[in-house]
Design a protein around this motif. Sequence first.
Motif, PDB file in Angstrom:
ATOM      1  N   GLY A 108     -54.408  -2.659  -4.887  1.00  0.00           N
ATOM      2  CA  GLY A 108     -54.803  -1.420  -5.540  1.00  0.00           C
ATOM      3  C   GLY A 108     -53.733  -0.349  -5.499  1.00  0.00           C
ATOM      4  O   GLY A 108     -53.865   0.695  -6.144  1.00  0.00           O
ATOM      5  N   GLN A 109     -52.663  -0.605  -4.738  1.00  0.00           N
ATOM      6  CA  GLN A 109     -51.517   0.308  -4.642  1.00  0.00           C
ATOM      7  C   GLN A 109     -50.602   0.085  -5.842  1.00  0.00           C
ATOM      8  O   GLN A 109     -50.044  -0.996  -6.011  1.00  0.00           O
ATOM      9  CB  GLN A 109     -50.759   0.042  -3.341  1.00  0.00           C
ATOM     10  N   PHE A 110     -50.450   1.107  -6.676  1.00  0.00           N
ATOM     11  CA  PHE A 110     -49.567   0.985  -7.825  1.00  0.00           C
ATOM     12  C   PHE A 110     -48.144   0.658  -7.398  1.00  0.00           C
ATOM     13  O   PHE A 110     -47.622   1.202  -6.421  1.00  0.00           O
ATOM     14  CB  PHE A 110     -49.528   2.308  -8.597  1.00  0.00           C
ATOM     15  N   ALA A 111     -47.513  -0.243  -8.145  1.00  0.00           N
ATOM     16  CA  ALA A 111     -46.067  -0.395  -8.042  1.00  0.00           C
ATOM     17  C   ALA A 111     -45.412   0.884  -8.547  1.00  0.00           C
ATOM     18  O   ALA A 111     -46.061   1.719  -9.196  1.00  0.00           O
ATOM     19  CB  ALA A 111     -45.613  -1.596  -8.875  1.00  0.00           C
ATOM     20  N   ASP A 112     -44.134   1.060  -8.268  1.00  0.00           N
ATOM     21  CA  ASP A 112     -43.411   2.283  -8.658  1.00  0.00           C
ATOM     22  C   ASP A 112     -43.189   2.281 -10.168  1.00  0.00           C
ATOM     23  O   ASP A 112     -42.153   1.848 -10.671  1.00  0.00           O
ATOM     24  CB  ASP A 112     -42.079   2.355  -7.917  1.00  0.00           C
ATOM     25  N   MET A 113     -44.187   2.801 -10.888  1.00  0.00           N
ATOM     26  CA  MET A 113     -44.133   2.739 -12.344  1.00  0.00           C
ATOM     27  C   MET A 113     -43.072   3.669 -12.929  1.00  0.00           C
ATOM     28  O   MET A 113     -42.557   3.408 -14.025  1.00  0.00           O
ATOM     29  CB  MET A 113     -45.500   3.053 -12.926  1.00  0.00           C
ATOM     30  N   ASP A 114     -42.707   4.730 -12.241  1.00  0.00           N
ATOM     31  CA  ASP A 114     -41.631   5.599 -12.732  1.00  0.00           C
ATOM     32  C   ASP A 114     -40.318   4.827 -12.803  1.00  0.00           C
ATOM     33  O   ASP A 114     -39.629   4.821 -13.833  1.00  0.00           O
ATOM     34  CB  ASP A 114     -41.466   6.822 -11.824  1.00  0.00           C
ATOM     35  N   ALA A 115     -39.976   4.180 -11.716  1.00  0.00           N
ATOM     36  CA  ALA A 115     -38.729   3.415 -11.670  1.00  0.00           C
ATOM     37  C   ALA A 115     -38.787   2.200 -12.587  1.00  0.00           C
ATOM     38  O   ALA A 115     -37.800   1.860 -13.250  1.00  0.00           O
ATOM     39  CB  ALA A 115     -38.437   2.983 -10.232  1.00  0.00           C
ATOM     40  N   LEU A 116     -39.938   1.547 -12.643  1.00  0.00           N
ATOM     41  CA  LEU A 116     -40.064   0.362 -13.487  1.00  0.00           C
ATOM     42  C   LEU A 116     -40.008   0.712 -14.976  1.00  0.00           C
ATOM     43  O   LEU A 116     -39.432  -0.033 -15.776  1.00  0.00           O
ATOM     44  CB  LEU A 116     -41.367  -0.371 -13.163  1.00  0.00           C
ATOM     45  N   ASP A 117     -40.601   1.837 -15.349  1.00  0.00           N
ATOM     46  CA  ASP A 117     -40.495   2.285 -16.745  1.00  0.00           C
ATOM     47  C   ASP A 117     -39.036   2.532 -17.120  1.00  0.00           C
ATOM     48  O   ASP A 117     -38.608   2.234 -18.242  1.00  0.00           O
ATOM     49  CB  ASP A 117     -41.309   3.559 -16.966  1.00  0.00           C
ATOM     50  N   LYS A 118     -38.261   3.057 -16.171  1.00  0.00           N
ATOM     51  CA  LYS A 118     -36.840   3.278 -16.421  1.00  0.00           C
ATOM     52  C   LYS A 118     -36.104   1.949 -16.590  1.00  0.00           C
ATOM     53  O   LYS A 118     -35.265   1.802 -17.493  1.00  0.00           O
ATOM     54  CB  LYS A 118     -36.222   4.074 -15.273  1.00  0.00           C
ATOM     55  N   VAL A 119     -36.435   0.972 -15.759  1.00  0.00           N
ATOM     56  CA  VAL A 119     -35.824  -0.358 -15.888  1.00  0.00           C
ATOM     57  C   VAL A 119     -36.165  -0.952 -17.251  1.00  0.00           C
ATOM     58  O   VAL A 119     -35.296  -1.509 -17.943  1.00  0.00           O
ATOM     59  CB  VAL A 119     -36.307  -1.292 -14.768  1.00  0.00           C
ATOM     60  N   ALA A 120     -37.424  -0.824 -17.651  1.00  0.00           N
ATOM     61  CA  ALA A 120     -37.847  -1.371 -18.937  1.00  0.00           C
ATOM     62  C   ALA A 120     -37.134  -0.689 -20.094  1.00  0.00           C
ATOM     63  O   ALA A 120     -36.691  -1.346 -21.048  1.00  0.00           O
ATOM     64  CB  ALA A 120     -39.363  -1.233 -19.082  1.00  0.00           C
ATOM     65  N   ALA A 121     -37.007   0.635 -20.024  1.00  0.00           N
ATOM     66  CA  ALA A 121     -36.348   1.367 -21.101  1.00  0.00           C
ATOM     67  C   ALA A 121     -34.869   1.014 -21.203  1.00  0.00           C
ATOM     68  O   ALA A 121     -34.329   0.855 -22.308  1.00  0.00           O
ATOM     69  CB  ALA A 121     -36.523   2.872 -20.874  1.00  0.00           C
ATOM     70  N   GLU A 122     -34.206   0.887 -20.063  1.00  0.00           N
ATOM     71  CA  GLU A 122     -32.766   0.610 -20.063  1.00  0.00           C
ATOM     72  C   GLU A 122     -32.455  -0.840 -20.434  1.00  0.00           C
ATOM     73  O   GLU A 122     -31.403  -1.110 -21.026  1.00  0.00           O
ATOM     74  CB  GLU A 122     -32.179   0.942 -18.689  1.00  0.00           C
ATOM     75  N   SER A 123     -33.354  -1.750 -20.109  1.00  0.00           N
ATOM     76  CA  SER A 123     -33.097  -3.176 -20.376  1.00  0.00           C
ATOM     77  C   SER A 123     -33.708  -3.655 -21.684  1.00  0.00           C
ATOM     78  O   SER A 123     -33.318  -4.699 -22.208  1.00  0.00           O
ATOM     79  CB  SER A 123     -33.651  -4.024 -19.229  1.00  0.00           C
ATOM     80  N   MET A 161     -49.143   4.045   1.607  1.00  0.00           N
ATOM     81  CA  MET A 161     -49.619   4.500   0.313  1.00  0.00           C
ATOM     82  C   MET A 161     -48.583   5.423  -0.335  1.00  0.00           C
ATOM     83  O   MET A 161     -48.176   6.417   0.268  1.00  0.00           O
ATOM     84  CB  MET A 161     -50.939   5.260   0.457  1.00  0.00           C
ATOM     85  N   ASP A 162     -48.134   5.094  -1.534  1.00  0.00           N
ATOM     86  CA  ASP A 162     -47.238   5.966  -2.292  1.00  0.00           C
ATOM     87  C   ASP A 162     -48.060   7.150  -2.805  1.00  0.00           C
ATOM     88  O   ASP A 162     -49.070   6.952  -3.487  1.00  0.00           O
ATOM     89  CB  ASP A 162     -46.640   5.184  -3.465  1.00  0.00           C
ATOM     90  N   PRO A 163     -47.673   8.391  -2.482  1.00  0.00           N
ATOM     91  CA  PRO A 163     -48.489   9.541  -2.888  1.00  0.00           C
ATOM     92  C   PRO A 163     -48.633   9.683  -4.401  1.00  0.00           C
ATOM     93  O   PRO A 163     -49.566  10.340  -4.873  1.00  0.00           O
ATOM     94  CB  PRO A 163     -47.743  10.738  -2.283  1.00  0.00           C
ATOM     95  N   ARG A 164     -47.725   9.082  -5.167  1.00  0.00           N
ATOM     96  CA  ARG A 164     -47.863   9.139  -6.621  1.00  0.00           C
ATOM     97  C   ARG A 164     -49.009   8.259  -7.105  1.00  0.00           C
ATOM     98  O   ARG A 164     -49.526   8.462  -8.210  1.00  0.00           O
ATOM     99  CB  ARG A 164     -46.546   8.727  -7.287  1.00  0.00           C
ATOM    100  N   ALA A 165     -49.401   7.298  -6.299  1.00  0.00           N
ATOM    101  CA  ALA A 165     -50.589   6.488  -6.596  1.00  0.00           C
ATOM    102  C   ALA A 165     -51.796   7.277  -6.107  1.00  0.00           C
ATOM    103  O   ALA A 165     -52.328   7.044  -5.020  1.00  0.00           O
ATOM    104  CB  ALA A 165     -50.491   5.131  -5.910  1.00  0.00           C
ATOM    105  N   ASP A 166     -52.203   8.246  -6.917  1.00  0.00           N
ATOM    106  CA  ASP A 166     -53.140   9.258  -6.430  1.00  0.00           C
ATOM    107  C   ASP A 166     -54.602   8.832  -6.466  1.00  0.00           C
ATOM    108  O   ASP A 166     -55.473   9.568  -5.999  1.00  0.00           O
ATOM    109  CB  ASP A 166     -52.952  10.582  -7.194  1.00  0.00           C
ATOM    110  N   ARG A 167     -54.876   7.660  -6.979  1.00  0.00           N
ATOM    111  CA  ARG A 167     -56.225   7.082  -6.828  1.00  0.00           C
ATOM    112  C   ARG A 167     -56.050   5.591  -6.589  1.00  0.00           C
ATOM    113  O   ARG A 167     -55.578   4.858  -7.445  1.00  0.00           O
ATOM    114  CB  ARG A 167     -57.085   7.321  -8.063  1.00  0.00           C
TER     115      ARG A 167
END
Length: 387
Positions: free
Chosen positions: A139-154, A281-287
């Motif tokens: 239920g802990q989100f992966a780091d979607m900020d960093a992953l979105d950047k990887v997806a955009a750059e690649s 828990m990553d605080p950005r995973a706020d729920r």
Amino acid sequence: MSSGVRLGSDLPAWPQYDDAERTGLIRALEQGQWWRMGGGEVDAFEREFAEYHGSEHALAVTNGTHALELALEVMGVGPGTEVIVPAFTFISSSQAAQRLGAVVVPVDVDPETYCIDPAEAARAVSAKTRAIMPVHMAGQFADMDALDKVAAESGVPLIQDAAHAQGATWNGHRVGELGSVAAFSFQNGKLMTAGEGGAVLFPTAEMAEHAFVRHSCGRPRGDRGYFHRTSGSNFRLNEFSASVLRAQLARLDGQIGTREERWPLLSSLLAEIPGVLPQRMDPRADRNPHYMAMFRVPGITEERRAQVVDTLVERGVPAFVAFRSIYRTDAFWEMGAPDLSVDELARRCPNSEALTSDCLWLHHRTLLGTEEQMHEVAAVIADVLGS
């Protein structure tokens, strides 16, 4: 039965149900059509599940593994392509791609959140990579900020394995609001269940319609002449399962609220036990819906961990050993494995290697217990580990 500290009362049972499920099953029964093409339960569930997760397009399917497989197929995954997955995950994450003829490339995870390491994912991208699959572990989100950047750059899209993440949010955004495909599971132990079942959220109507055709043997909506457009399979969910899932979805918010109240307490109690490290828990995973209450005991052997789990279960705590790194299973090597040895993958994935040996988890029904039971669970774990 072993002697020692034990729970004073039973934790809540799972699955949970009441008259809402009974009413739904009778409603599905009496409508006279029990498959999705003639009934209304699957259609209604798809609308409700999509709205709950901030998406316009949901497709219900037979199970979570099929949800991943269908989503990957719609994304163009097949022979000659690669899919990047975390090495520490349930085997369905890799098998869904491997059964389509793709090669799976395992990468390491963060040692504290147990989710895919975005930097490792970025390093693994090749000209053949068709998708990157973050798994929202427990239920802990992966780091979607960093992953979105990887997806955009690649230029490689993400597919969220959200089997553990019904109701989760990242920086206030629901799973369906993140712009990528997401697959869910409703297997018996999941946060909401009909015994089996799955769903996929799609960011576009075109992808959703493509998936609908493929999940129904390549047959378009309304077809009466057997004009199958594509290859496909029968991944259709039945009306009875959908009626149960509608009831399960309706009570999910309340259950998540309880688990979010209990985890900080249980986590703090576990952290006081010598040698125990709760999942961070990553605080950005706020729920966080807390599919599993996970923790590590660095240095423990696999044999000792298995003994600990058995003893915890005997004393009323629903404990399990954590997943094995996918490349440490025979199934991984049957098809679609990279041209690397187990030892080479192990060197590339030291955190996954450690989790394979030292991680444990408790079923989420633990976190539906009382505050007093959280103290009791921690006391049992401390006693077992100390014995």
